[in-house]
Scaffold this active site. Structure first.
Site, PDB file in Angstrom:
ATOM      1  N   SER A  21       0.827  -1.202   0.000  1.00  0.00           N
ATOM      2  CA  SER A  21       0.000   0.000   0.000  1.00  0.00           C
ATOM      3  C   SER A  21       0.864   1.255   0.000  1.00  0.00           C
ATOM      4  O   SER A  21       2.006   1.232   0.461  1.00  0.00           O
ATOM      5  CB  SER A  21      -0.899   0.011   1.249  1.00  0.00           C
ATOM      6  OG  SER A  21      -1.617   1.226   1.318  1.00  0.00           O
ATOM      7  N   HIS A  22       0.285   2.326  -0.472  1.00  0.00           N
ATOM      8  CA  HIS A  22       0.955   3.622  -0.438  1.00  0.00           C
ATOM      9  C   HIS A  22       1.021   4.212   0.963  1.00  0.00           C
ATOM     10  O   HIS A  22       1.760   5.160   1.212  1.00  0.00           O
ATOM     11  CB  HIS A  22       0.232   4.609  -1.363  1.00  0.00           C
ATOM     12  CG  HIS A  22       0.587   4.427  -2.791  1.00  0.00           C
ATOM     13  ND1 HIS A  22       0.240   3.310  -3.509  1.00  0.00           N
ATOM     14  CD2 HIS A  22       1.276   5.227  -3.637  1.00  0.00           C
ATOM     15  CE1 HIS A  22       0.700   3.424  -4.736  1.00  0.00           C
ATOM     16  NE2 HIS A  22       1.323   4.577  -4.844  1.00  0.00           N
ATOM     17  N   VAL A  23       0.234   3.649   1.855  1.00  0.00           N
ATOM     18  CA  VAL A  23       0.176   4.143   3.231  1.00  0.00           C
ATOM     19  C   VAL A  23       0.520   2.985   4.165  1.00  0.00           C
ATOM     20  O   VAL A  23      -0.159   1.962   4.179  1.00  0.00           O
ATOM     21  CB  VAL A  23      -1.223   4.709   3.568  1.00  0.00           C
ATOM     22  CG1 VAL A  23      -1.288   5.179   5.002  1.00  0.00           C
ATOM     23  CG2 VAL A  23      -1.594   5.826   2.601  1.00  0.00           C
TER      24      VAL A  23
END
Length: 125
Positions: free
Chosen positions: A11-13
């Protein structure tokens, strides 16, 4: 502990990846779940080296990979070309796909069934 399958969440986060891993850990004991998220400095994004380092830790025969956005897929494509690990990257709804795969692998362990069911979550262009 070597198993047949592992799930990798990208994930980007970082918190999203870790949160989804926590959820999957509640439903599966047979499948190893790994999470990697965020850019190199911990901000929003993905980082090839962080993903590659996580993949190196996986002991399973096959890694089922679920990701959130397109640039994560770009890093995963590069990694597929540069690793000996067997990876299958799924272009499906991120949370639902990982949850479905973990549930079905826990119950049955049949990859063919997992992939059949993931078809309904496939992201179509």
């Amino acid at each position: 502990m070597k198993t047949d399958y592992a799930i990798l969440i990208v994930s980007h986060v970082e918190e999203m990846a870790d949160g989804l891993k926590r959820l999957l850990d509640q439903i599966t004991k047979k499948v190893q779940v790994y999470a990697v998220g965020g850019g190199q400095a911990g901000g929003i994004g993905t980082n090839y080296n962080k993903i590659a380092d996580t993949v190196k830790k996986v002991e399973a025969e096959m890694i089922l990979v679920f990701y959130d956005l397109g640039s994560a897929r770009m890093n995963l494509r590069m990694l597929e070309e540069n690793t000996e690990k067997k990876m299958q990257v799924y272009d499906v709804s991120f949370v639902e796909g990982a949850y479905l795969a973990a549930t079905l692998l826990e119950i049955d362990g049949d990859l063919k069934l997992v992939e059949e069911k993931l078809e309904t979550l496939k992201i179509r262009k």
